[in-house]
Write an enzyme that holds these catalytic residues in place. Structure first.
Site, mmCIF file in Angstrom:
data_model
loop_
_atom_site.group_PDB
_atom_site.id
_atom_site.type_symbol
_atom_site.label_atom_id
_atom_site.label_comp_id
_atom_site.label_asym_id
_atom_site.label_seq_id
_atom_site.Cartn_x
_atom_site.Cartn_y
_atom_site.Cartn_z
ATOM 1 N N CYS A 110 -18.945 -20.576 -17.406
ATOM 2 C CA CYS A 110 -19.327 -21.841 -16.760
ATOM 3 C C CYS A 110 -20.561 -21.727 -15.879
ATOM 4 O O CYS A 110 -21.001 -22.720 -15.303
ATOM 5 C CB CYS A 110 -18.145 -22.377 -15.939
ATOM 6 N N CYS A 124 -20.953 -16.473 -14.175
ATOM 7 C CA CYS A 124 -19.854 -16.525 -15.133
ATOM 8 C C CYS A 124 -20.372 -16.894 -16.524
ATOM 9 O O CYS A 124 -21.080 -17.901 -16.679
ATOM 10 C CB CYS A 124 -18.851 -17.584 -14.657
ATOM 11 N N SER A 158 4.259 -3.174 4.999
ATOM 12 C CA SER A 158 4.616 -3.401 6.398
ATOM 13 C C SER A 158 5.081 -4.842 6.597
ATOM 14 O O SER A 158 5.558 -5.194 7.668
ATOM 15 C CB SER A 158 3.431 -3.077 7.307
ATOM 16 N N ALA A 183 0.802 -1.221 0.000
ATOM 17 C CA ALA A 183 0.000 0.000 0.000
ATOM 18 C C ALA A 183 0.844 1.283 0.000
ATOM 19 O O ALA A 183 0.430 2.303 -0.554
ATOM 20 C CB ALA A 183 -0.935 -0.011 1.199
ATOM 21 N N CYS A 235 -14.542 -15.594 -11.408
ATOM 22 C CA CYS A 235 -15.501 -16.689 -11.224
ATOM 23 C C CYS A 235 -14.993 -17.609 -10.118
ATOM 24 O O CYS A 235 -13.841 -18.047 -10.146
ATOM 25 C CB CYS A 235 -15.664 -17.474 -12.525
ATOM 26 N N GLN A 265 0.644 -6.453 -3.447
ATOM 27 C CA GLN A 265 -0.486 -6.726 -2.547
ATOM 28 C C GLN A 265 -1.592 -5.719 -2.806
ATOM 29 O O GLN A 265 -2.651 -5.792 -2.203
ATOM 30 C CB GLN A 265 -0.018 -6.602 -1.091
ATOM 31 N N HIS A 320 -3.448 -10.190 -3.960
ATOM 32 C CA HIS A 320 -4.723 -9.948 -3.275
ATOM 33 C C HIS A 320 -5.820 -9.495 -4.240
ATOM 34 O O HIS A 320 -6.851 -8.979 -3.822
ATOM 35 C CB HIS A 320 -4.546 -8.923 -2.148
ATOM 36 N N ASN A 352 11.231 2.040 2.274
ATOM 37 C CA ASN A 352 10.125 2.348 3.179
ATOM 38 C C ASN A 352 10.600 3.456 4.127
ATOM 39 O O ASN A 352 11.696 3.351 4.673
ATOM 40 C CB ASN A 352 9.751 1.079 3.989
ATOM 41 N N ASP A 363 -5.268 -1.790 -6.445
ATOM 42 C CA ASP A 363 -5.692 -0.519 -7.043
ATOM 43 C C ASP A 363 -5.430 -0.398 -8.540
ATOM 44 O O ASP A 363 -5.737 0.638 -9.138
ATOM 45 C CB ASP A 363 -5.025 0.657 -6.298
#
Ligand code: NAD
Ligand code: ZN
Length: 261
Positions: free
Chosen positions: A167, A164, A206, A35, A143, A117, A135, A230, A120
Site C-alpha cells: 500500500c 510497504c 513480572s 522475558a 506497515c 510478550q 509486543h 516463576n 525474540d
C-alpha cells in the site's frame, strides 16, 4: 522484586504435579509468557535481579514520538543501535527446554494458545504454532498503514523509511514501542483467548505490563484457574491457584513429562 520464597524440592515437585493435574482436566489452556522464559536462552529480562533495567536503569521512552515525527532518522538510529546488550543476546539465542516443552504441550493438545510478550521469535523457532506476539516480533516489520507484516531480512533498507509493497505506507519494526498502540489483530485475539480460557499459565513474566497482565486476571475473574511459573513472587502470585517456584526450563519440561505418561 521480592525475594524468592525458597521452597523445598518436595514443594516444587508437588506444585509441578498439581499444575499437570490442572492442565489435564482443563479444556482451553492459554499461556502468557514473558522475558523470563527466554532467560535460560541467555536473553536478559528487563526486571528482576539480573534484569537490564535493574542494572542500567530504564531507557527514555521517546521512540514512538521520534518515529512519528521523523521515521527516516528513527530507522537510521535503529540500524545503528542493532547491537545493544538485548539485541545481541536475541541475535545469538536459541530456544531452550521451556520453549520446546510448550511446543510439545500444544502438539499433544494440552495448550491451546500462547500470548507472549517476548519479541525474540523463540516460541516460533521451538515449533509452537498458535502464538500471539502482543509486543511484536523483532525479526518482522509491519506497515503502519495496512498492518501487513514481512520478514525484516527481506526488506530493502537502501531508501529510508522503507515503504510497504502492498500500500506504500511507512514500514516500522514490528516491535511495539512504549506509547505505540498494540496492533488490533493481536489485541482482539488476546481478548478472545482470555474469554475462552479455563486455565491460564503465566510463565516468566513480572506481570506489570498492561494490557498483557490483564488477560489472566480477566480469565480468573470469570472462574478460570491460574498457574504461575516463576522463581520469584509477582503481582499475580497471590491470586494464582498453583505457584511453581522454579525456572521455566525446569518446570515446563517436568509438567510435559507427567502429561506424557
Ligand atoms: P520482565 O523482565 O518484567 O520480568 C521477567 C520475569 O521473569 C520476572 O518475574 C522474573 O522473576 C522471571 N524469571 C526470570 N528468570 C526466569 C526463569 N528462568 N523462568 C521463569 N521466570 C523467570 O519481563 P516481562 O514481564 O516479559 O515484561 C517486560 C517486557 O520486556 C515485555 O514487554 C517484553 O516485550 C520485553 N522483553 C522481552 C524480551 C524477550 O523477547 N526475550 C527480553 C526482555 C524484555
Ligand atoms: Zn501497507
Amino acid at each position: 522484586m521480592k525475594q524468592s520464597l525458597s521452597p523445598t524440592r518436595d514443594e516444587v515437585d508437588h506444585a509441578i504435579r498439581q499444575a499437570a493435574a490442572l492442565i489435564r482436566r482443563s479444556n482451553h489452556v492459554v499461556a502468557l509468557s514473558g522475558a523470563g522464559i527466554s532467560a535460560e536462552s541467555g536473553i536478559p529480562t528487563y526486571r528482576g535481579p539480573e534484569g537490564v533495567w535493574t542494572r542500567q536503569g530504564e531507557p527514555t521512552i521517546d521512540g514512538w514520538d521520534l518515529f512519528n515525527s521523523d521515521p527516516e532518522l528513527w530507522w537510521k538510529l535503529a540500524i545503528e543501535q542493532n547491537d545493544t546488550e538485548l539485541a545481541h543476546a536475541i541475535n545469538v539465542a536459541s530456544p531452550n527446554p521451556g520453549h520446546f516443552a510448550m511446543a510439545d504441550l500444544e502438539q499433544a493438545g494440552y495448550l491451546q494458545h500462547i500470548i507472549t510478550q517476548n519479541i525474540d521469535n523463540l516460541h516460533h523457532r521451538a515449533g509452537s504454532k498458535r502464538i500471539t506476539e502482543i509486543h511484536g516480533n523483532r525479526s518482522l516489520v509491519r506497515c503502519m498503514n495496512c498492518g501487513a507484516r514481512d520478514r525484516l531480512e527481506t526488506l530493502s533498507l537502501v531508501r529510508l523509511p522503507p515503504l510497504c509493497p502492498e500500500c506504500g505506507g511507512i514500514m516500522k519494526n514490528d516491535v511495539v514501542m512504549f506509547g505505540e498502540p498494540i496492533p488490533d489483530d493481536a489485541l482482539v485475539t488476546c481478548y478472545r483467548q482470555a474469554a475462552m480460557a479455563d486455565l491460564f499459565i503465566v510463565v516468566g513474566t513480572s506481570a506489570v505490563v498492561y494490557p498483557a497482565a490483564e488477560f489472566p486476571i480477566m480469565a480468573k475473574r470469570r472462574g478460570a484457574m491460574l498457574v504461575e511459573i516463576n522463581p520469584f513472587e509477582t503481582d499475580l502470585s497471590e491470586i494464582a491457584d498453583v505457584v511453581v517456584r522454579a525456572k521455566a526450563g525446569e518446570a515446563i519440561p517436568a509438567i510435559a513429562d507427567i502429561l506424557r505418561r
